[in-house]
Scaffold this motif. Structure first.
Motif, mmCIF file in Angstrom:
data_model
loop_
_atom_site.group_PDB
_atom_site.id
_atom_site.type_symbol
_atom_site.label_atom_id
_atom_site.label_comp_id
_atom_site.label_asym_id
_atom_site.label_seq_id
_atom_site.Cartn_x
_atom_site.Cartn_y
_atom_site.Cartn_z
ATOM 1 N N ASN A 179 0.871 -1.179 0.000
ATOM 2 C CA ASN A 179 0.000 0.000 0.000
ATOM 3 C C ASN A 179 0.903 1.222 0.000
ATOM 4 O OD1 ASN A 179 0.655 0.611 2.822
ATOM 5 N ND2 ASN A 179 -0.679 -1.119 3.331
ATOM 6 N N LEU A 193 -4.948 2.980 1.867
ATOM 7 C CA LEU A 193 -5.543 2.324 0.707
ATOM 8 C C LEU A 193 -6.255 3.314 -0.201
ATOM 9 C CD1 LEU A 193 -7.036 -0.871 2.350
ATOM 10 C CD2 LEU A 193 -4.788 -0.526 1.341
ATOM 11 N N SER A 234 -3.465 -3.771 -0.270
ATOM 12 C CA SER A 234 -4.367 -3.869 0.866
ATOM 13 C C SER A 234 -3.585 -3.633 2.148
ATOM 14 C CB SER A 234 -5.035 -5.256 0.891
ATOM 15 O OG SER A 234 -6.016 -5.325 1.904
ATOM 16 N N ARG A 235 -4.229 -3.874 3.270
ATOM 17 C CA ARG A 235 -3.556 -3.811 4.559
ATOM 18 C C ARG A 235 -2.753 -5.108 4.731
ATOM 19 N NH1 ARG A 235 -8.317 -1.203 4.943
ATOM 20 N NH2 ARG A 235 -8.308 0.852 5.943
ATOM 21 N N THR A 239 -4.428 -8.969 5.467
ATOM 22 C CA THR A 239 -4.457 -9.759 4.231
ATOM 23 C C THR A 239 -3.701 -11.067 4.402
ATOM 24 O OG1 THR A 239 -4.597 -7.747 2.901
ATOM 25 C CG2 THR A 239 -3.892 -9.754 1.775
#
Length: 287
Positions: A179, A193, A234-235, A239
């Motif tokens: 990210n 994000l 994503s995080r 994830t």
């Protein structure tokens, strides 16, 4: 591997035995007893078999661990050892001559509300060999999941994951989560994000290149391993934890690109050790 008679450590015996059989090496079962160095009360000997329940452990816990190991991996060579000293110090020393250290997620001395014992955390940060912490669902199936961070220290984790997938005859998912914060392209407040950054496509291409480069050499060395390269914006921690639900093992480096220099164990590694849905192996590379 280290055992203390807890259910968690006995479950780990099964995994350690199978790992030893896959590698064709003996399994060494170690139990440490006594006070940790530097914490011996005044006037008390550094160890006391009576106080530590040494005889019951030798006759009961270690014998049970050996029986379970033989049942899980018949025919492997097993040695068991009782060593005077604190578990942290003893297992750290044992790791210097081991191919892999295996422990349960929480031992007898842990508080019930803790998700991970101090021994596992200490070995992940200070051990001299890869550490496998047995946790999550029993007998997990699926691919070996490799958390790719692109750091030089993470190269050892990549190689371990490929070798482990080969031993298990399993496919490998090389997952790189990124990210804007992970690339330090966005330093303001808000959600990494949803942040608007210049050249987002170029940033994605750079992350794809990082993933490709991280696995390229090992993929050439292990052509028999089926590899899925998965790039996700994503995080990172959430994830990887979600992906662990479908994996039989997660492999991660001790500290990635985003960690502070002085830390021996990064936040991503710690999150997986505490919350992953399957066993986790932390591999320390050359810093």
């Amino acid at each position: 591997m280290g055992v203390d008679g807890s259910a968690s450590s006995l479950d780990a015996v099964d995994v350690a035995a199978r790992e030893a059989r896959l590698r064709g090496v003996p399994l060494r079962i170690v139990h440490a007893f006594g006070h940790p160095s530097g914490h011996v009360p005044s006037g008390v000997p550094p160890w006391s078999p009576a106080d530590q329940g040494l005889e019951p452990m030798v006759r009961g816990g270690l014998a049970e661990a050996e029986q379970r190991a033989h049942a899980a991996a018949p025919g492997i060579e097993i040695a068991r050892s009782v060593v005077a000293g604190g578990a942290l110090e003893v297992l750290e020393i044992e790791s210097r001559s081991a191919a892999l250290a295996v422990v349960g997620s929480r031992g007898l001395s842990g508080f019930s509300e803790l998700l991970l014992g101090s021994t596992a955390v200490h070995l992940a940060a200070h051990g001299s060999c890869p550490l496998m912490v047995v946790r999550g669902r029993p007998e997990p199936a699926g691919p070996v999941l490799l958390a790719v961070d692109g750091s030089p220290a993470g190269e050892a984790a990549v190689e371990f994951a490929f070798a482990e997938a080969t031993l298990r005859g399993a496919p490998l998912v090389a997952l790189h989560v990124w990210n804007t914060w992970s690339e330090r392209a966005y330093e303001g407040p808000g959600d990494p994000l949803n942040a608007v950054v210049a050249n987002a496509d170029r940033l994605r291409e750079a992350e794809q290149h990082l993933l490709d480069q991280a696995v390229a050499s090992c993929q050439a060395a292990y052509p028999q391993v089926a590899v899925e390269r998965r790039l996700v914006r994503s995080r990172i921690r959430s994830t990887l934890l979600d992906a662990s639900q479908e994996a039989q093992l997660v492999v991660v480096g001790a500290r990635g690109r985003g960690g502070f220099t002085g830390l021996l164990l990064g936040s991503v590694s710690q999150a997986l050790l505490h919350h992953a849905h399957c066993p986790v192996t932390v591999v320390r590379g050359k810093e």
